[in-house]
Design a protein around this motif. Sequence first.
Motif, mmCIF file in Angstrom:
data_model
loop_
_atom_site.group_PDB
_atom_site.id
_atom_site.type_symbol
_atom_site.label_atom_id
_atom_site.label_comp_id
_atom_site.label_asym_id
_atom_site.label_seq_id
_atom_site.Cartn_x
_atom_site.Cartn_y
_atom_site.Cartn_z
ATOM 1 N N SER A 70 105.415 43.117 31.498
ATOM 2 C CA SER A 70 104.745 45.156 31.676
ATOM 3 C C SER A 70 103.683 44.864 31.316
ATOM 4 O O SER A 70 102.521 44.655 32.364
ATOM 5 C CB SER A 70 105.996 46.116 31.076
ATOM 6 O OG SER A 70 105.684 46.204 30.003
ATOM 7 N N ILE A 71 103.292 44.178 30.003
ATOM 8 C CA ILE A 71 101.710 44.024 30.022
ATOM 9 C C ILE A 71 101.098 42.853 30.836
ATOM 10 O O ILE A 71 99.618 43.353 30.939
ATOM 11 C CB ILE A 71 102.099 43.358 28.004
ATOM 12 C CG1 ILE A 71 101.723 44.964 26.817
ATOM 13 C CG2 ILE A 71 99.920 43.135 28.177
ATOM 14 C CD1 ILE A 71 101.716 44.389 25.895
ATOM 15 N N PHE A 72 101.617 41.768 30.874
ATOM 16 C CA PHE A 72 101.318 40.523 31.800
ATOM 17 C C PHE A 72 100.313 40.684 32.979
ATOM 18 O O PHE A 72 99.422 41.278 33.365
ATOM 19 C CB PHE A 72 101.598 39.441 31.849
ATOM 20 C CG PHE A 72 101.901 38.523 32.600
ATOM 21 C CD1 PHE A 72 100.397 37.721 32.159
ATOM 22 C CD2 PHE A 72 102.364 37.876 33.732
ATOM 23 C CE1 PHE A 72 99.831 36.818 32.567
ATOM 24 C CE2 PHE A 72 102.180 37.238 34.791
ATOM 25 C CZ PHE A 72 100.958 37.014 34.547
ATOM 26 N N LEU A 74 100.335 44.119 33.437
ATOM 27 C CA LEU A 74 98.987 44.542 33.924
ATOM 28 C C LEU A 74 97.591 44.341 33.813
ATOM 29 O O LEU A 74 97.421 44.679 34.553
ATOM 30 C CB LEU A 74 99.351 46.116 32.610
ATOM 31 C CG LEU A 74 98.589 47.043 32.060
ATOM 32 C CD1 LEU A 74 98.367 48.119 33.869
ATOM 33 C CD2 LEU A 74 98.361 47.547 30.748
ATOM 34 N N GLN A 75 98.026 43.486 32.940
ATOM 35 C CA GLN A 75 96.403 42.755 33.153
ATOM 36 C C GLN A 75 96.300 42.242 34.383
ATOM 37 O O GLN A 75 95.280 41.612 34.610
ATOM 38 C CB GLN A 75 96.004 41.698 31.321
ATOM 39 C CG GLN A 75 96.823 42.636 30.665
ATOM 40 C CD GLN A 75 96.534 41.214 28.820
ATOM 41 O OE1 GLN A 75 97.222 40.152 30.085
ATOM 42 N NE2 GLN A 75 96.481 42.382 27.710
ATOM 43 N N GLN A 76 97.071 41.817 35.234
ATOM 44 C CA GLN A 76 96.430 40.522 36.011
ATOM 45 C C GLN A 76 96.635 42.396 37.378
ATOM 46 O O GLN A 76 95.759 41.469 38.028
ATOM 47 C CB GLN A 76 98.084 39.916 36.465
ATOM 48 C CG GLN A 76 98.105 38.899 36.144
ATOM 49 C CD GLN A 76 97.393 38.314 35.561
ATOM 50 O OE1 GLN A 76 96.355 37.751 36.169
ATOM 51 N NE2 GLN A 76 96.553 38.157 34.101
ATOM 52 N N SER A 77 97.335 43.295 37.297
ATOM 53 C CA SER A 77 96.730 44.362 38.462
ATOM 54 C C SER A 77 95.219 44.502 38.393
ATOM 55 O O SER A 77 95.038 45.051 38.849
ATOM 56 C CB SER A 77 97.714 45.135 38.087
ATOM 57 O OG SER A 77 98.017 45.554 37.042
ATOM 58 N N TYR A 78 95.293 44.689 36.497
ATOM 59 C CA TYR A 78 93.447 45.116 36.090
ATOM 60 C C TYR A 78 92.484 44.061 37.112
ATOM 61 O O TYR A 78 91.678 44.810 37.802
ATOM 62 C CB TYR A 78 94.058 45.195 34.672
ATOM 63 C CG TYR A 78 92.212 45.438 34.708
ATOM 64 C CD1 TYR A 78 91.687 47.579 34.810
ATOM 65 C CD2 TYR A 78 91.051 45.099 33.485
ATOM 66 C CE1 TYR A 78 90.388 47.547 34.236
ATOM 67 C CE2 TYR A 78 90.010 45.068 33.184
ATOM 68 C CZ TYR A 78 89.694 46.974 33.490
ATOM 69 O OH TYR A 78 88.629 46.771 33.225
ATOM 70 N N HIS A 79 93.216 42.523 36.465
ATOM 71 C CA HIS A 79 92.045 42.047 37.278
ATOM 72 C C HIS A 79 91.869 41.735 38.838
ATOM 73 O O HIS A 79 90.480 41.597 38.981
ATOM 74 C CB HIS A 79 92.334 40.750 36.598
ATOM 75 C CG HIS A 79 92.398 40.299 34.766
ATOM 76 N ND1 HIS A 79 91.267 40.646 34.750
ATOM 77 C CD2 HIS A 79 93.325 40.117 34.203
ATOM 78 C CE1 HIS A 79 91.533 40.567 32.488
ATOM 79 N NE2 HIS A 79 92.326 39.747 32.911
ATOM 80 N N SER A 81 92.856 44.310 40.660
ATOM 81 C CA SER A 81 91.833 45.305 41.261
ATOM 82 C C SER A 81 90.757 45.015 40.896
ATOM 83 O O SER A 81 89.317 45.199 41.683
ATOM 84 C CB SER A 81 92.198 47.155 40.622
ATOM 85 O OG SER A 81 92.047 46.861 39.619
ATOM 86 N N GLN A 82 90.256 44.628 39.671
ATOM 87 C CA GLN A 82 88.590 44.277 39.638
ATOM 88 C C GLN A 82 88.009 43.453 40.453
ATOM 89 O O GLN A 82 86.371 43.419 41.205
ATOM 90 C CB GLN A 82 87.940 43.703 38.346
ATOM 91 C CG GLN A 82 88.221 44.519 37.213
ATOM 92 C CD GLN A 82 87.614 44.260 35.858
ATOM 93 O OE1 GLN A 82 88.159 43.039 35.684
ATOM 94 N NE2 GLN A 82 87.202 44.719 34.966
#
Length: 160
Positions: A70-72, A74-79, A81-82
Amino acid sequence: MTIDNLLPKSKMAVLAASTNPTTVLTTQNTKTLLALLSPAFANSLYLATILQRLLSTTTLFLLFRSYLLSIFLLQQSYHASQILLIQSLYASSIACQNAYWASKKGTRLLWRSTEGMRKKLFMEFMIFVLGGGNQLILVLFWPGWIIVGGGIWGVWSLCG
């Protein structure tokens, strides 16, 4: 040698019980039955604790893996979205530049297309005003009003 010596006591009790239906198990037979079943209970309890430990270890492992996943994600979806935000900013800036250029060019073409009509309207207005049409319009647009108005204001401020 008798048959009693060859058979163990627990089997003798079973044989005695099967031959005489009124015989009730004695405490000695109950103890032998518990002596036979207690290793099975001990082994089953041992197996149950092992199973419980395996289950808890597996559960903790799965929880830890799902936490890391889930952390992975979340980080990938953040990147992601950027990246999408930067690309949409670039695309919208290009679209705004093109829209500005199109509106500027369209306004210029519209203004040029109305040039003949504007010239005709201005000529009609000048003929109406200067050609003796309406005296009120001639009085309103007379350039001498600036001098007359400035003089009246100067006298009023000195006397007033």
